[in-house]
Scaffold this active site. Structure first.
Site, PDB file in Angstrom:
ATOM      1  N   TYR A  60       0.883  -1.166   0.000  1.00 40.91           N
ATOM      2  CA  TYR A  60       0.000   0.000   0.000  1.00 40.91           C
ATOM      3  C   TYR A  60       0.918   1.212   0.000  1.00 40.91           C
ATOM      4  CZ  TYR A  60      -3.574   3.320   1.616  1.00 40.91           C
ATOM      5  OH  TYR A  60      -4.422   4.389   1.729  1.00 40.91           O
ATOM      6  N   ASP A 102      -2.302  -1.503  -3.942  1.00 38.53           N
ATOM      7  CA  ASP A 102      -2.670  -0.138  -4.268  1.00 38.53           C
ATOM      8  C   ASP A 102      -1.378   0.661  -4.327  1.00 38.53           C
ATOM      9  OD1 ASP A 102      -3.512   2.461  -4.400  1.00 38.53           O
ATOM     10  OD2 ASP A 102      -4.797   2.394  -2.630  1.00 38.53           O
TER      11      ASP A 102
END
Length: 344
Positions: free
Chosen positions: A197, A237
């Site tokens: 992330y 992500d």
């Protein structure tokens, strides 16, 4: 807080107290108003006035609804993809920014795992410490691993694995970058599985220098060291729309977090070190391939989005690639799951 020892960090969640629905952390502005500190929405167009506002957030797009609401039972999770040499896929990896694991569980998030049945399922932005992780996160047939940061309700990653990894480590080995629970690495016989992330540059680009001059450099070095040992699969992500085609409104977002020249260059630099954006390898000109839609202005229903979620693979795995799928009909977050299919 993140575990001090990598080996101690590789814990399987068995028991934990149930927690309330996810509430994003808030901070007070100078005027005393509350402002969401939710990274999932920082990589979205900023609010403006008049025509510019409409262009940035998609409100000026008068198209009819393009993403219908579908239940999991109404969706087809099957796939017969093959490699270019005709070999069937035998490894399915799913990745999803779930924007708060407690809220996601409240939306029957684990039902998706049962429908998709991935070999590895990576999640980002769990927003939950290890101590407060609900026991309902456990799924039969999977080993679950979690990493959280110093701040409750912020960042965090997780990984479900059908096959128990050889070893699971947390972070990238540098304490200044490992305080937010952003990386988990699982070593398997034939590859390293990394979920990440990546830090958002923030509203007003307050973390742009940290993101591009420090984090991106350190993370690239970490990936290269893994790749020197065995092939790497990175899913997560990555908080960047790499190309103009990767977001709905590129012209009005040149200075928006996630689409600055510096962030895009950082991703290009990673790819130049022997890695491949598997989706663009297969679909170099496909438009509307978004994985994130801001909650406001009905952006998801109008498909005004960004591609922020990626499956990046070592270049030497290109011939093993079968398909890369965006599950844009799956609800439960402001992101949707992405699927990587390989033959290994």
């Amino acid at each position: 807080m993140p575990p001090k020892s990598k080996k101690k960090a590789a814990k399987e969640v068995v028991d934990a107290d149930a927690a309330a629905a996810e509430e994003p952390p808030v901070k007070k502005t100078k005027k005393g108003k509350k402002d969401e500190a939710d990274e999932g929405e920082e990589a979205t167009p900023k609010k403006g006035k008049g025509k510019k506002k409409d262009e940035e957030n998609g409100d000026g797009d008068k198209k009819k609804v393009v993403i219908p609401t579908m239940t999991l039972d109404e969706q087809d999770f099957s796939c017969s993809a093959k490699t270019k040499d005709g070999l069937d896929w035998n490894l399915k990896i799913s990745s999803w920014n779930i924007n708060g694991i407690r809220a996601w569980l409240g939306k029957e998030g684990t039902a998706y795992i049962e429908k998709e049945a991935p070999d590895v399922f990576c999640v980002q932005e769990t927003k939950c410490s290890l101590e407060k992780m609900p026991d309902t996160v456990n799924v039969d047939g999977y080993h679950a691993y979690w990493s959280s940061g110093d701040t409750e309700g912020y960042a965090g990653t997780g990984m479900y694995c059908k096959t128990k990894p050889i070893e699971v480590t947390y972070g990238i080995g540098e304490s200044k970058h490992d305080k937010e629970g952003r990386v988990i690495t699982a070593e398997f016989e034939k590859f390293y599985m990394v979920t990440a992330y990546i830090p958002n540059s923030g509203r007003g680009l307050t973390r742009l220098n940290y993101r591009t001059k420090e984090w991106d450099v350190a993370f690239q070095d970490y990936m290269k060291k893994l790749d020197d040992k065995k092939p790497v699969i990175l899913c997560g992500d990555l908080n960047v729309a790499h190309l103009d085609i990767d977001l709905k409104n590129p012209k009005t977002n040149k200075k928006t977090a996630g689409f600055t020249p510096q962030e895009r260059e950082g991703f290009t630099n990673l790819l130049n070190e022997g890695f491949v954006d598997s989706f663009r390898l297969l679909y170099p000109e496909q438009e509307g391939a978004y994985t994130f839609w801001a909650y406001f202005m009905n952006n998801r229903s109008k498909d005004v989005g960004w591609r922020l979620d990626y499956s990046v693979i070592s270049e030497r795995l290109k011939d093993n690639l079968c398909d890369n799928i965006i599950r844009k009909f799956v609800q439960g977050s402001d992101h949707c799951p992405i699927i990587l299919l390989l033959n290994l």
